[in-house]
Design a protein around this motif. Structure first.
Motif, PDB file in Angstrom:
ATOM      1  N   SER A   1      -1.395  19.702 -44.172  1.00 51.52           N
ATOM      2  CA  SER A   1      -2.847  19.737 -44.310  1.00 51.52           C
ATOM      3  C   SER A   1      -3.249  19.168 -45.659  1.00 51.52           C
ATOM      4  CB  SER A   1      -3.364  21.176 -44.177  1.00 51.52           C
ATOM      5  OG  SER A   1      -3.047  21.928 -45.330  1.00 51.52           O
ATOM      6  N   LEU A   2      -4.482  18.672 -45.747  1.00 50.79           N
ATOM      7  CA  LEU A   2      -4.986  18.145 -47.008  1.00 50.79           C
ATOM      8  C   LEU A   2      -4.972  19.223 -48.085  1.00 50.79           C
ATOM      9  CD1 LEU A   2      -6.344  15.986 -48.743  1.00 50.79           C
ATOM     10  CD2 LEU A   2      -8.533  16.626 -47.722  1.00 50.79           C
TER      11      LEU A   2
ATOM     12  N   LEU B   1     -16.454  20.549 -46.283  1.00 56.18           N
ATOM     13  CA  LEU B   1     -16.429  19.545 -47.339  1.00 56.18           C
ATOM     14  C   LEU B   1     -15.339  19.954 -48.315  1.00 56.18           C
ATOM     15  CD1 LEU B   1     -17.660  17.045 -48.697  1.00 56.18           C
ATOM     16  CD2 LEU B   1     -19.305  18.566 -49.832  1.00 56.18           C
ATOM     17  N   ARG B   2     -14.334  19.091 -48.464  1.00 52.62           N
ATOM     18  CA  ARG B   2     -13.195  19.410 -49.326  1.00 52.62           C
ATOM     19  C   ARG B   2     -13.342  18.687 -50.664  1.00 52.62           C
ATOM     20  NH1 ARG B   2      -8.564  20.898 -47.397  1.00 52.62           N
ATOM     21  NH2 ARG B   2      -9.825  22.601 -46.608  1.00 52.62           N
ATOM     22  N   TYR B   3     -13.190  19.459 -51.732  1.00 49.22           N
ATOM     23  CA  TYR B   3     -13.261  18.932 -53.092  1.00 49.22           C
ATOM     24  C   TYR B   3     -11.870  18.856 -53.690  1.00 49.22           C
ATOM     25  CZ  TYR B   3     -18.308  19.938 -53.105  1.00 49.22           C
ATOM     26  OH  TYR B   3     -19.653  19.971 -52.830  1.00 49.22           O
ATOM     27  N   ALA B   4     -11.679  17.915 -54.620  1.00 54.18           N
ATOM     28  CA  ALA B   4     -10.448  17.820 -55.397  1.00 54.18           C
ATOM     29  C   ALA B   4     -10.832  17.552 -56.844  1.00 54.18           C
ATOM     30  CB  ALA B   4      -9.548  16.702 -54.872  1.00 54.18           C
TER      31      ALA B   4
ATOM     32  N   HIS C   1      -8.683  29.218 -47.932  1.00 55.73           N
ATOM     33  CA  HIS C   1      -7.358  28.825 -47.454  1.00 55.73           C
ATOM     34  C   HIS C   1      -7.461  27.547 -46.629  1.00 55.73           C
ATOM     35  CE1 HIS C   1      -5.793  32.751 -48.658  1.00 55.73           C
ATOM     36  NE2 HIS C   1      -6.832  33.298 -48.052  1.00 55.73           N
ATOM     37  N   GLY C   2      -6.358  26.812 -46.579  1.00 55.55           N
ATOM     38  CA  GLY C   2      -6.281  25.658 -45.704  1.00 55.55           C
ATOM     39  C   GLY C   2      -6.079  26.090 -44.265  1.00 55.55           C
TER      40      GLY C   2
ATOM     41  N   TYR D   1      -4.021  24.950 -41.939  1.00 57.09           N
ATOM     42  CA  TYR D   1      -2.619  25.104 -41.536  1.00 57.09           C
ATOM     43  C   TYR D   1      -2.004  26.354 -42.140  1.00 57.09           C
ATOM     44  CZ  TYR D   1      -2.251  20.661 -39.072  1.00 57.09           C
ATOM     45  OH  TYR D   1      -2.390  19.649 -38.160  1.00 57.09           O
ATOM     46  N   GLU D   2      -2.453  26.752 -43.323  1.00 54.60           N
ATOM     47  CA  GLU D   2      -1.985  28.008 -43.907  1.00 54.60           C
ATOM     48  C   GLU D   2      -2.427  29.191 -43.043  1.00 54.60           C
ATOM     49  OE1 GLU D   2      -2.559  30.788 -47.914  1.00 54.60           O
ATOM     50  OE2 GLU D   2      -3.444  28.777 -47.835  1.00 54.60           O
ATOM     51  N   LEU D   3      -3.672  29.141 -42.561  1.00 54.78           N
ATOM     52  CA  LEU D   3      -4.174  30.212 -41.697  1.00 54.78           C
ATOM     53  C   LEU D   3      -3.411  30.252 -40.378  1.00 54.78           C
ATOM     54  CD1 LEU D   3      -8.006  29.753 -42.337  1.00 54.78           C
ATOM     55  CD2 LEU D   3      -6.547  31.604 -43.184  1.00 54.78           C
ATOM     56  N   LEU D   4      -3.088  29.096 -39.843  1.00 50.98           N
ATOM     57  CA  LEU D   4      -2.286  29.051 -38.619  1.00 50.98           C
ATOM     58  C   LEU D   4      -0.914  29.681 -38.851  1.00 50.98           C
ATOM     59  CD1 LEU D   4      -3.138  25.444 -37.340  1.00 50.98           C
ATOM     60  CD2 LEU D   4      -3.680  27.581 -36.151  1.00 50.98           C
ATOM     61  N   ARG D   5      -0.275  29.296 -39.952  1.00 52.30           N
ATOM     62  CA  ARG D   5       1.066  29.830 -40.238  1.00 52.30           C
ATOM     63  C   ARG D   5       1.031  31.336 -40.429  1.00 52.30           C
ATOM     64  NH1 ARG D   5       1.337  25.014 -43.465  1.00 52.30           N
ATOM     65  NH2 ARG D   5       0.803  26.239 -45.324  1.00 52.30           N
ATOM     66  N   ARG D   6      -0.034  31.843 -41.062  1.00 58.52           N
ATOM     67  CA  ARG D   6      -0.151  33.295 -41.275  1.00 58.52           C
ATOM     68  C   ARG D   6      -0.244  34.047 -39.950  1.00 58.52           C
ATOM     69  NH1 ARG D   6      -4.133  34.725 -46.351  1.00 58.52           N
ATOM     70  NH2 ARG D   6      -2.927  33.690 -47.998  1.00 58.52           N
ATOM     71  N   ASN D   7      -0.689  33.357 -38.932  1.00 59.59           N
ATOM     72  CA  ASN D   7      -0.803  33.977 -37.613  1.00 59.59           C
ATOM     73  C   ASN D   7       0.361  33.602 -36.710  1.00 59.59           C
ATOM     74  OD1 ASN D   7      -3.704  35.377 -36.956  1.00 59.59           O
ATOM     75  ND2 ASN D   7      -3.871  33.875 -38.609  1.00 59.59           N
ATOM     76  N   GLY D   8       1.442  33.143 -37.313  1.00 57.60           N
ATOM     77  CA  GLY D   8       2.648  32.839 -36.556  1.00 57.60           C
ATOM     78  C   GLY D   8       2.588  31.552 -35.765  1.00 57.60           C
ATOM     79  N   LEU D   9       1.670  30.654 -36.121  1.00 58.16           N
ATOM     80  CA  LEU D   9       1.498  29.388 -35.408  1.00 58.16           C
ATOM     81  C   LEU D   9       1.827  28.232 -36.350  1.00 58.16           C
ATOM     82  CD1 LEU D   9      -1.923  30.332 -33.803  1.00 58.16           C
ATOM     83  CD2 LEU D   9       0.285  30.263 -32.612  1.00 58.16           C
TER      84      LEU D   9
END
Length: 251
Positions: free
Chosen positions: A98-99, A144-147, A174-175, A177-185
């Motif tokens: 993920s970005l 909207l993602r900032y860097a 959170h990103g 993909y991080e949220l997906l991983r936290r839910n076992g995905l």
């Protein structure tokens, strides 16, 4: 180049026996210094003769290295001013990440503004991507993602309702993909298309670009190991601040 900057740019170690061109070795080292902030945005680059002498390479090598960085959008030549460092681009490898994760790994201080979070019926294009029937309810996200304090990307995602419950607070901190991983995905495979187009007036305003500015586009559908569609994404990135990087090898 200012005296402060001169103290920071050290002679570049080059391998004259390597098949990698000398100018590319020099450019890569300068690019690293810019991306790490050791050469600051707005800093002026000294003339080619002095820079070549201090870097320990020839003037033609130095000139070509600088031109390479100009073409990559890291330096800019201004009449009456000279060559200056501009905002370094985010270089993102084309892989299944993920970005947000990539920005964290690159120490680019990501921040997310959630513009929209709602349940809506999936239109045909999204339904086809997620392999569900048209009109199936999905969670629609606009962010909207900032860097480094600057807007970088406008991101749109569709998530099947039964995949992951989402809140504004989760998405702001959170990103995806991080949220997906936290839910076992865990996304294991994806189809991805990269392209380019001009910004609409609304996109330009949101991303603080001029109308018609160049944008990079990316659409992606990701699946888990069992073939379950986890997310569909359609994103636009500021071409002045962002690039995709591919590593290729001979087959």
């Amino acid at each position: 180049m200012t005296s402060e900057l001169q103290g920071r740019v050290r002679p570049v170690e080059v391998d004259r026996t390597s098949p990698v061109p000398l100018y590319f070795q020099v450019a890569t080292r300068l690019q690293e210094l810019i991306e790490k902030g050791e050469i600051g945005v707005g800093a002026r680059i000294e003339n080619e003769v002095d820079l070549a002498e201090r870097l320990g390479v020839s003037r033609p090598t130095t000139r070509r290295a600088i031109q390479y960085l100009v073409e990559r959008g890291m330096l800019i030549r201004k009449r009456g001013v000279g060559t200056q460092v501009v905002h370094p681009k985010v270089r993102r490898p084309v892989e299944l990440s993920s970005l947000y994760d990539d920005l964290v790994a690159g120490d680019r201080a990501p921040r997310t503004e959630v513009l929209r979070l709602e349940v809506m019926p999936a239109p045909d294009l999204i339904a086809n991507a997620l392999e569900v029937a048209p009109g199936t309810p999905v969670t629609w996200i606009e962010r909207l993602r900032y860097a480094g304090g600057e807007p970088l990307a406008l991101m749109h995602n569709a998530i099947p309702l039964d995949v992951l419950p989402l809140t504004q607070d989760d998405l702001a901190t959170h990103g995806l993909y991080e949220l997906l991983r936290r839910n076992g995905l865990t996304p294991r495979i994806a189809t991805q298309v990269i392209g380019a187009r001009s910004a609409t007036s609304a996109e330009a305003k949101t991303l603080t670009e001029k109308r018609g500015a160049s944008l990079l586009t990316m659409t992606r559908t990701a699946w888990d190991a069992g073939g379950r569609a986890l997310e569909y994404g359609s994103h636009v990135y500021r071409a002045s601040r962002y690039s995709f990087e591919l590593n290729l090898s001979a087959g």
